[in-house]
Write an enzyme that holds these catalytic residues in place. Structure first.
Site, PDB file in Angstrom:
ATOM      1  N   LYS A 158       0.823  -1.217   0.000  1.00 45.20           N
ATOM      2  CA  LYS A 158       0.000   0.000   0.000  1.00 45.20           C
ATOM      3  C   LYS A 158       0.852   1.260   0.000  1.00 45.20           C
ATOM      4  O   LYS A 158       1.874   1.331   0.689  1.00 45.20           O
ATOM      5  CB  LYS A 158      -0.907   0.021   1.241  1.00 45.20           C
ATOM      6  CG  LYS A 158      -1.925  -1.109   1.284  1.00 45.20           C
ATOM      7  CD  LYS A 158      -2.860  -0.965   2.480  1.00 45.20           C
ATOM      8  CE  LYS A 158      -3.958  -2.023   2.436  1.00 45.20           C
ATOM      9  NZ  LYS A 158      -4.916  -1.876   3.555  1.00 45.20           N
ATOM     10  N   GLU A 200       1.334  -5.229   4.297  1.00 42.03           N
ATOM     11  CA  GLU A 200       0.509  -5.909   5.309  1.00 42.03           C
ATOM     12  C   GLU A 200       0.098  -7.281   4.817  1.00 42.03           C
ATOM     13  O   GLU A 200       0.053  -7.544   3.626  1.00 42.03           O
ATOM     14  CB  GLU A 200      -0.825  -5.195   5.607  1.00 42.03           C
ATOM     15  CG  GLU A 200      -0.912  -3.749   5.483  1.00 42.03           C
ATOM     16  CD  GLU A 200      -2.218  -3.131   5.949  1.00 42.03           C
ATOM     17  OE1 GLU A 200      -3.248  -3.405   5.332  1.00 42.03           O
ATOM     18  OE2 GLU A 200      -2.156  -2.361   6.929  1.00 42.03           O
ATOM     19  N   LYS A 201      -0.268  -8.099   5.758  1.00 42.65           N
ATOM     20  CA  LYS A 201      -0.898  -9.376   5.478  1.00 42.65           C
ATOM     21  C   LYS A 201      -2.253  -9.076   4.830  1.00 42.65           C
ATOM     22  O   LYS A 201      -2.928  -8.116   5.186  1.00 42.65           O
ATOM     23  CB  LYS A 201      -1.075 -10.094   6.825  1.00 42.65           C
ATOM     24  CG  LYS A 201      -1.454 -11.527   6.744  1.00 42.65           C
ATOM     25  CD  LYS A 201      -0.262 -12.435   6.569  1.00 42.65           C
ATOM     26  CE  LYS A 201      -0.815 -13.830   6.245  1.00 42.65           C
ATOM     27  NZ  LYS A 201      -0.160 -14.497   5.154  1.00 42.65           N
ATOM     28  N   LYS A 237     -18.487   3.560  -2.464  1.00 44.40           N
ATOM     29  CA  LYS A 237     -19.612   2.990  -1.711  1.00 44.40           C
ATOM     30  C   LYS A 237     -20.919   3.282  -2.444  1.00 44.40           C
ATOM     31  O   LYS A 237     -21.093   4.354  -3.009  1.00 44.40           O
ATOM     32  CB  LYS A 237     -19.666   3.621  -0.314  1.00 44.40           C
ATOM     33  CG  LYS A 237     -18.447   3.270   0.529  1.00 44.40           C
ATOM     34  CD  LYS A 237     -18.370   4.128   1.778  1.00 44.40           C
ATOM     35  CE  LYS A 237     -17.048   3.869   2.499  1.00 44.40           C
ATOM     36  NZ  LYS A 237     -16.733   4.930   3.475  1.00 44.40           N
ATOM     37  N   ARG A 292     -12.974  13.943   8.283  1.00 47.94           N
ATOM     38  CA  ARG A 292     -13.994  14.823   7.674  1.00 47.94           C
ATOM     39  C   ARG A 292     -15.373  14.251   7.966  1.00 47.94           C
ATOM     40  O   ARG A 292     -15.500  13.126   8.443  1.00 47.94           O
ATOM     41  CB  ARG A 292     -13.801  14.834   6.157  1.00 47.94           C
ATOM     42  CG  ARG A 292     -13.927  13.414   5.571  1.00 47.94           C
ATOM     43  CD  ARG A 292     -14.045  13.359   4.070  1.00 47.94           C
ATOM     44  NE  ARG A 292     -14.430  12.019   3.635  1.00 47.94           N
ATOM     45  CZ  ARG A 292     -13.608  10.994   3.449  1.00 47.94           C
ATOM     46  NH1 ARG A 292     -12.312  11.128   3.661  1.00 47.94           N
ATOM     47  NH2 ARG A 292     -14.062   9.815   3.068  1.00 47.94           N
ATOM     48  N   VAL A 295     -19.971  11.171   3.418  1.00 49.11           N
ATOM     49  CA  VAL A 295     -21.217  11.111   2.627  1.00 49.11           C
ATOM     50  C   VAL A 295     -22.312  10.384   3.419  1.00 49.11           C
ATOM     51  O   VAL A 295     -23.452  10.834   3.484  1.00 49.11           O
ATOM     52  CB  VAL A 295     -20.966  10.383   1.286  1.00 49.11           C
ATOM     53  CG1 VAL A 295     -22.266  10.219   0.505  1.00 49.11           C
ATOM     54  CG2 VAL A 295     -19.929  11.110   0.441  1.00 49.11           C
TER      55      VAL A 295
HETATM   56  C1  MV4 Z   1      -6.963  -4.369   2.567  1.00 50.41           C
HETATM   57  C2  MV4 Z   1      -7.726  -5.478   2.178  1.00 50.41           C
HETATM   58  C3  MV4 Z   1      -7.321  -6.716   2.615  1.00 50.41           C
HETATM   59  N1  MV4 Z   1      -6.223  -6.839   3.388  1.00 50.41           N
HETATM   60  N2  MV4 Z   1      -5.880  -4.539   3.338  1.00 50.41           N
HETATM   61  C4  MV4 Z   1      -9.324  -1.126   0.001  1.00 50.41           C
HETATM   62  C5  MV4 Z   1      -9.465   0.330   0.264  1.00 50.41           C
HETATM   63  C6  MV4 Z   1      -8.344   0.669   1.168  1.00 50.41           C
HETATM   64  N3  MV4 Z   1      -8.791   1.612   2.139  1.00 50.41           N
HETATM   65  C7  MV4 Z   1      -7.919  -0.592   1.787  1.00 50.41           C
HETATM   66  N4  MV4 Z   1      -8.563  -1.635   1.070  1.00 50.41           N
HETATM   67  C8  MV4 Z   1      -8.343  -2.922   1.396  1.00 50.41           C
HETATM   68  N5  MV4 Z   1      -7.282  -3.131   2.199  1.00 50.41           N
HETATM   69  C9  MV4 Z   1      -5.521  -5.756   3.725  1.00 50.41           C
HETATM   70  N6  MV4 Z   1      -4.442  -5.894   4.487  1.00 50.41           N
HETATM   71  C10 MV4 Z   1      -8.839  -5.268   1.369  1.00 50.41           C
HETATM   72  C11 MV4 Z   1      -9.147  -3.991   0.959  1.00 50.41           C
HETATM   73  C12 MV4 Z   1     -10.279  -3.878   0.102  1.00 50.41           C
HETATM   74  C13 MV4 Z   1     -11.455  -3.239   0.505  1.00 50.41           C
HETATM   75  C14 MV4 Z   1     -11.568  -2.667   1.749  1.00 50.41           C
HETATM   76  C15 MV4 Z   1     -12.724  -2.027   2.143  1.00 50.41           C
HETATM   77  C16 MV4 Z   1     -13.794  -1.975   1.279  1.00 50.41           C
HETATM   78  C17 MV4 Z   1     -13.716  -2.535   0.033  1.00 50.41           C
HETATM   79  C18 MV4 Z   1     -12.553  -3.176  -0.370  1.00 50.41           C
HETATM   80  C19 MV4 Z   1     -12.479  -3.737  -1.633  1.00 50.41           C
HETATM   81  C20 MV4 Z   1     -11.333  -4.349  -2.023  1.00 50.41           C
HETATM   82  C21 MV4 Z   1     -10.228  -4.416  -1.177  1.00 50.41           C
END
Ligand code: MV4
Length: 454
Positions: A158, A200-201, A237, A292, A295
């Site tokens: 990330k 991250e995992k 969303k 913030r 929505v």
């Molecule tokens: C993740 C994850 C799985 N594992 N991190 C997507 C948005 C960003 N804020 C972080 N996200 C994710 N991080 C780890 N370690 C899966 C997602 C993710 C996701 C998270 C929230 C809502 C929708 C999502 C759709 C795909 C992946």
């Protein structure tokens, strides 16, 4: 209390902020681009200042023009809404330097939470569970490889300056790390001017659960329950609900305590949201903090009775959190459907046309937050959110039923909208069961003619 608030935004949120200000007896200044001359926020604010041509950088993102608009109208505070400059530490700082109260966090807090790797460290130190992974910024693809091999696959790479899914890569085997690192790094560098990466995992099939917090300037923070935001498409969303169908009172207290601890660790003031990933074992991990108003704030309003925009303003005016917002018990169930001017039959392509006819639903437990009206020409320059349909009912089944009834009553002719898509989701058995995660829409098959006679 403030005398006059400048609203540095447009669309439904500008209108929502005007409504809150007027109920508080606070005057409002709208700003608008030439594309928004006929917008409702311009009509309903006490004063309106044209700040430039349509492009965001020349209007809603143009700090000198916003400050000038505040000065000529003698505003004493600035509300940034969401999007645009809401999470710009620079805007927060420049507002303060020009003697406007910024109705949002200090530049320090915006930067501390905007740096995702640093935010994670801060939360971990505060005792908030975080996703297992490396500590801090990776030195390069070699370190990414080492750490990934050590923790095991799959992993996520990330961008620390990213968020909301930008600059993020999934890696499921050792031979994918170097390439994923390099492409995400380049993307982050060109997209955010910062190539810092962390690892991250990977959490499998998580739910996206977020907790609303409210902090005052006297050291108090409360949580206002969670929102279930797993129904997303490409990190946008579409439907949110509160409470989450999988969060019971015990888990809510744990999530709430974690969110409060996180907020306290940065002396948070105003409204904020702590986002968590919730895994299949109901273990949760801090993901990001949004500094913030969001929505989807109305669903929290429906189940708590709080007016979040009023509270946000009051907190920045130095008021204390009202007694009734401590140890809140969520009442009933609320669902929000985002009505976008997009065509769900054509990959959600924007449909910025003139609204030829417009009828919004009503009745018990139905709320519309929208800046649209009959005859409104949707500008092509901004996001496609036309409004939000929010329902409240005694329980989840009744809320879904009420949403179906309200969607059925809604008429928007001219642009294509997400309404038929929402109707299909509300009728879906898996959605109705409450047993879904963030992958729901990836496999959801939208058949627009389903249920119709012809
Ligand atoms: C993740 C994850 C799985 N594992 N991190 C997507 C948005 C960003 N804020 C972080 N996200 C994710 N991080 C780890 N370690 C899966 C997602 C993710 C996701 C998270 C929230 C809502 C929708 C999502 C759709 C795909 C992946």
């Amino acid at each position: 209390m403030f005398k006059k608030v400048l609203i540095a935004n447009r669309g439904e949120i500008a209108l929502r902020i005007i409504r809150a200000c007027h109920e508080l007896g606070v005057k409002t200044v709208a700003v608008y681009s030439t594309a928004d001359e006929y917008s409702l926020h311009v009509k309903f604010a006490d004063e309106a200042v044209c700040i430039g041509p349509p492009a965001g950088k020349d209007s809603y993102l143009n700090i000198p023009r916003l400050i000038a608009a505040g000065e000529i109208t003698n505003a004493d505070a600035v509300h940034p809404g969401y999007g645009f400059l809401a999470e710009s530490s620079q805007f927060s700082r420049i507002c303060a330097e020009n003697d406007f109260t910024f109705i949002g966090p200090t530049p320090y807090i915006i930067d501390a939470m905007g740096n995702k790797s640093q935010a994670k460290k801060t939360m971990k130190k505060a005792g908030v569970p975080v996703v297992p992974g490396g500590e801090g910024i990776l030195s390069g693809p070699e370190e990414a490889q080492e750490l990934a091999d050590e923790m095991g696959y799959p992993v996520m790479l990330k961008a620390s300056a990213g968020g909301g899914g930008r600059g993020m890569r999934f890696v499921d085997s050792p031979d994918g790390v170097e390439r994923a690192y390099n492409t995400a790094f380049q993307e982050a560098l060109s997209g955010f001017g910062n190539g810092d990466m962390y690892i991250e995992k990977f959490i499998e099939n998580p739910r996206h659960i977020e907790v609303q917090i409210l902090g005052d300037s006297h050291g108090n923070i409360v949580h206002l329950g969670e929102r279930e935001c797993s129904i997303q498409r490409r990190h946008q969303k579409l439907i949110e609900e509160s409470p989450s169908p999988v969060v019971d009172e015990t888990l809510r207290q744990k999530l709430g305590a974690a969110a409060i601890a996180g907020g306290k660790s940065v002396n948070y003031i105003g409204v904020g949201t702590i986002e968590f990933l919730l895994d299949k074992n109901n273990d949760f991990y801090f993901m990001e903090m949004n500094t913030r108003i969001q929505v989807e704030h109305p669903i929290t309003e429906m189940v708590t009775g709080a007016d979040l925009i009023k509270q946000q303003i009051l907190m920045h005016a130095g008021e204390k959190i009202p007694e009734n917002l401590y140890n809140i018990k969520l009442q009933g169930h609320s669902i929000e459907c985002r009505i976008n001017a997009e065509d769900p039959n054509k990959g959600f392509i924007p449909s910025p046309l003139k609204i030829e006819s417009y009828h919004m639903p009503g009745g018990k437990g139905v709320r519309i937050d929208s800046h649209a009206y009959a005859g409104y020409q949707i500008p092509t320059y901004y996001d496609s959110l036309l409004g939000k349909l929010i329902v409240h009912a005694k329980n989840r089944n009744r809320a879904i039923n009420r949403m179906q009834r309200a969607l059925e009553e809604t008429i928007i002719e001219g642009p294509k909208t997400t309404i038929p898509y929402h109707q299909a989701i509300m009728a879906n058995d898996q959605f109705k069961s409450g047993n879904f995660d963030t992958s729901f829409l990836e496999s959801f098959e939208f058949n627009p003619n389903e249920g119709e006679d012809e």
